[in-house]
Design a protein around this motif. Structure first.
Motif, PDB file in Angstrom:
ATOM      1  N   SER A 135      -5.009   0.015   7.845  1.00 22.53           N
ATOM      2  CA  SER A 135      -5.233   0.941   6.748  1.00 22.53           C
ATOM      3  C   SER A 135      -6.032   2.119   7.285  1.00 22.53           C
ATOM      4  O   SER A 135      -7.020   1.928   7.997  1.00 22.53           O
ATOM      5  N   VAL A 189      -2.813   5.319   4.157  1.00 24.21           N
ATOM      6  CA  VAL A 189      -1.652   4.472   4.427  1.00 24.21           C
ATOM      7  C   VAL A 189      -2.197   3.068   4.641  1.00 24.21           C
ATOM      8  O   VAL A 189      -3.147   2.871   5.399  1.00 24.21           O
ATOM      9  N   ASP A 217       2.662  -0.232   5.465  1.00 22.38           N
ATOM     10  CA  ASP A 217       3.757   0.739   5.378  1.00 22.38           C
ATOM     11  C   ASP A 217       3.835   1.407   4.004  1.00 22.38           C
ATOM     12  O   ASP A 217       4.886   1.832   3.563  1.00 22.38           O
ATOM     13  N   VAL A 218       2.685   1.521   3.339  1.00 23.78           N
ATOM     14  CA  VAL A 218       2.635   2.092   1.992  1.00 23.78           C
ATOM     15  C   VAL A 218       1.729   3.328   1.973  1.00 23.78           C
ATOM     16  O   VAL A 218       0.576   3.263   2.395  1.00 23.78           O
ATOM     17  N   GLN A 226      -0.557   5.626  -0.112  1.00 22.04           N
ATOM     18  CA  GLN A 226      -1.336   5.422  -1.332  1.00 22.04           C
ATOM     19  C   GLN A 226      -2.135   6.669  -1.675  1.00 22.04           C
ATOM     20  O   GLN A 226      -2.687   7.328  -0.804  1.00 22.04           O
ATOM     21  N   GLU A 228       0.677   3.556  -5.533  1.00 17.04           N
ATOM     22  CA  GLU A 228       1.575   3.467  -4.375  1.00 17.04           C
ATOM     23  C   GLU A 228       2.623   4.559  -4.522  1.00 17.04           C
ATOM     24  O   GLU A 228       3.481   4.492  -5.395  1.00 17.04           O
ATOM     25  N   ARG A 270       4.693   5.847  -1.867  1.00 25.45           N
ATOM     26  CA  ARG A 270       5.894   5.510  -1.091  1.00 25.45           C
ATOM     27  C   ARG A 270       5.685   4.141  -0.455  1.00 25.45           C
ATOM     28  O   ARG A 270       4.603   3.833   0.010  1.00 25.45           O
ATOM     29  N   THR A 271       6.743   3.359  -0.413  1.00 27.33           N
ATOM     30  CA  THR A 271       6.677   2.050   0.240  1.00 27.33           C
ATOM     31  C   THR A 271       7.700   2.006   1.369  1.00 27.33           C
ATOM     32  O   THR A 271       8.593   2.859   1.451  1.00 27.33           O
ATOM     33  N   THR A 272       7.571   1.028   2.215  1.00 20.70           N
ATOM     34  CA  THR A 272       8.440   0.788   3.378  1.00 20.70           C
ATOM     35  C   THR A 272       8.613   2.028   4.262  1.00 20.70           C
ATOM     36  O   THR A 272       9.722   2.402   4.634  1.00 20.70           O
TER      37      THR A 272
END
Length: 194
Positions: A106, A159, A162-163, A165, A183, A185-187
């Motif tokens: 993170s 981040v 892989d998210v 925030q 969140e 964006r994810t992945t």
């Protein structure tokens, strides 16, 4: 210092076990606004896998485990509310960094350039990166504090694994901090912690 941490941290907790492990070290961390507390970066490579925990000690050897405990980080700062926007932005960043879970990758991002993208990507992954840079790049910025009543609201981008925030951190007039996470964006095609 490690002896003080060993005494203060309960032997049955992760912090106590880490402090008592072979090769454990504790380094003082420069954290402003914590006159009653001293913050330490506790590390050990015992057992072959490096481990880390952020803890605070008061003058009477009372310990607060900060890693993974945002309420404890809020307690750490409760006696000193920031008085300027710059101090509030710094406090929000420290709140999130000190309180994060250390076993998860993170980090703060002040622009899309700070995102740790994979060096090699397929076409789909490149499209995700390009979309993040185009759609979210204009919003991602260094922490910015705005007055909110007698306290502050601060937006911090991070981040986690892989998210992507967005953290909306509130700092009350008496220094208490809280966080609302979105969140965005994810992945993401980024380097992951293991």
């Amino acid at each position: 210092m490690i002896d003080r941490l060993r005494t203060a941290l309960d032997a049955g907790t992760f912090g106590g076990v880490l402090a008592r492990s072979e090769g454990a070290t504790a380094s003082k961390m420069p954290v402003a606004g914590t006159d009653e507390w001293t913050v330490y970066d506790l590390r050990s490579s015992g057992g072959g896998h490096p481990q880390r925990l952020i803890v605070a000690l008061d003058k009477g050897d009372r310990a607060l485990v900060l890693s993974g405990n945002p309420d404890n980080v809020s307690t750490l700062f409760a006696s000193s509310a920031p008085t300027t926007a710059a101090a509030a932005a710094k406090r929000a960043s420290e709140f999130l960094e000190l309180g994060r879970v250390m076993s998860t990758l993170s980090y703060q991002v002040d622009s899309t350039r700070d995102i740790r993208w994979l060096k090699t990507m397929n076409a789909d992954q490149k499209n995700v990166r390009d979309e993040v840079e185009a759609k979210d790049g204009k919003d991602i910025a260094p922490p910015k504090a705005t007055p909110a009543g007698n306290g502050w609201k601060v937006v911090v981008w991070r981040v986690e694994q892989d998210v992507l925030q967005r953290h909306d951190v509130t700092i009350t007039a008496d220094g208490v901090l809280s966080d609302r996470v979105t969140e965005v964006r994810t992945t993401l095609p980024v380097v992951l912690g293991v």
